[in-house]
Design an enzyme around this catalytic site. Structure first.
Site, short mmCIF file in Angstrom:
data_model
loop_
_atom_site.label_atom_id
_atom_site.label_comp_id
_atom_site.label_asym_id
_atom_site.label_seq_id
_atom_site.Cartn_x
_atom_site.Cartn_y
_atom_site.Cartn_z
CG ASP A 1 11.18 0.68 14.46
OD1 ASP A 1 9.95 0.84 14.35
OD2 ASP A 1 11.69 -0.25 15.13
CB VAL A 2 6.78 4.18 12.95
CG1 VAL A 2 6.87 4.60 11.49
CG2 VAL A 2 6.21 2.77 13.09
CB THR B 1 -0.06 -5.96 1.79
OG1 THR B 1 -0.76 -6.60 2.87
CG2 THR B 1 -0.92 -4.84 1.22
CG ASN C 1 1.17 2.16 4.45
OD1 ASN C 1 0.09 1.61 4.31
ND2 ASN C 1 2.31 1.59 4.06
CB ILE D 1 -0.94 -0.01 1.21
CG1 ILE D 1 -2.00 -1.12 1.04
CG2 ILE D 1 -1.62 1.33 1.39
CD1 ILE D 1 -2.87 -1.33 2.27
NE ARG E 1 10.39 -2.67 10.24
CZ ARG E 1 9.99 -3.85 10.67
NH1 ARG E 1 10.32 -4.26 11.89
NH2 ARG E 1 9.26 -4.64 9.90
CE1 TYR F 1 -2.58 -4.76 11.98
CE2 TYR F 1 -4.78 -5.69 11.69
CZ TYR F 1 -3.72 -4.92 11.21
OH TYR F 1 -3.82 -4.33 9.98
#
Length: 266
Positions: A66-67, A197, A93, A19, A39, A162
């Protein structure tokens, strides 16, 4: 079409594939200046080169991070803003999904899902928002688009951490949209169903390993939740992001848009 986006600075996390890659292409074709985050530097570099082949005059920066790491996010955003100025479009995203029954979901897995999917979104918004607000005050509207999931709007078994994280993203979207409603920045969430994905490919392999089904059967099992009986394609999600960023979408704020073939309609 979408000429108003030319020259605006868009930062996309998880931009190297799926995505994120599709969103990057859509925004590149409008003339946005892009910062690609993820990453893997190698994956981002390959994506940047692929984009340049399709949009030769593209202004693009790769900023690995890395978020889940606040300092890494701050450093990447500072680099991006030094190169292209304030971020006008932020697409959160980056995400990760791990499947376990709740009884086997330990604290480490729980925290990992929250860190990547929810806290990572928070880190990125915190980093770009001051500059985005300044730009909006000067006349360039801001757009924050959070890629959540239908898991942010309903429950799915065996991915409780999740689901909890994505519900958090939807809640954050709504709360922040109200705070920023009069400041020239909109905040919305896109909630894709099962999409073609890496996350879904990993889910397919997980089903194969645990049930003995063939890969085709596993894919069919995931697609079965979609009334269209297919997986959503990344470019379909990207089109929705583009629409939310374009002129005429100013009144779309605090919304969750399901891209799911009708899964949530029933």
């Amino acid at each position: 079409m979408f000429q108003e986006l030319e020259g605006r600075h868009a930062l996309i996390t998880g931009a190297g594939a799926g995505i994120g890659a599709a969103i990057s292409l859509q925004l590149a074709q409008t003339g946005c200046r892009l910062t690609l985050c993820g990453r893997s530097q190698g994956t981002l570099q390959a994506q940047a080169e692929a984009l340049r082949e399709q949009v030769p005059d593209l202004a693009v920066l790769i900023a690995p991070m890395d978020v889940a790491d606040e300092q890494a996010v701050q450093a990447a955003v500072q680099q991006a803003q030094s190169r292209f100025g304030p971020v006008n479009i932020l697409v959160n995203n980056a995400g990760q999904a791990s499947s376990q029954p709740f009884a086997k979901t330990d604290a480490a897995l729980w925290q990992k899902m929250l860190n990547v999917n929810l806290t990572g979104t928070y880190h990125c918004i915190q980093a770009v928002l001051p500059g985005m607000l300044d730009a909006a005050k000067a006349g360039t509207p801001g757009r924050i688009v959070n890629i959540a999931s239908t898991a942010g709007l309903k429950g799915y078994a065996y991915v409780s951490a999740y689901v909890a994280a994505k519900h958090g993203v939807v809640g954050l979207t709504k709360a922040l949209a109200l705070e920023l409603a009069r400041k020239g920045v909109t905040v919305n969430a896109i909630c894709p169903g099962y999409t073609e994905t890496d996350i879904v490919r990993e889910a397919v392999q997980n089903i194969v390993g645990k049930t003995g089904k063939s890969e085709a059967e596993a894919r069919q099992a995931l697609a079965a939740s979609n009334p269209q009986q297919r997986l959503v394609q990344p470019h379909e999600v990207a089109q929705s992001v583009l629409w939310l960023c374009a002129a005429g979408s100013d009144a779309i704020n605090g919304q969750t848009m399901a891209i799911d073939g009708g899964e949530l309609a029933g």
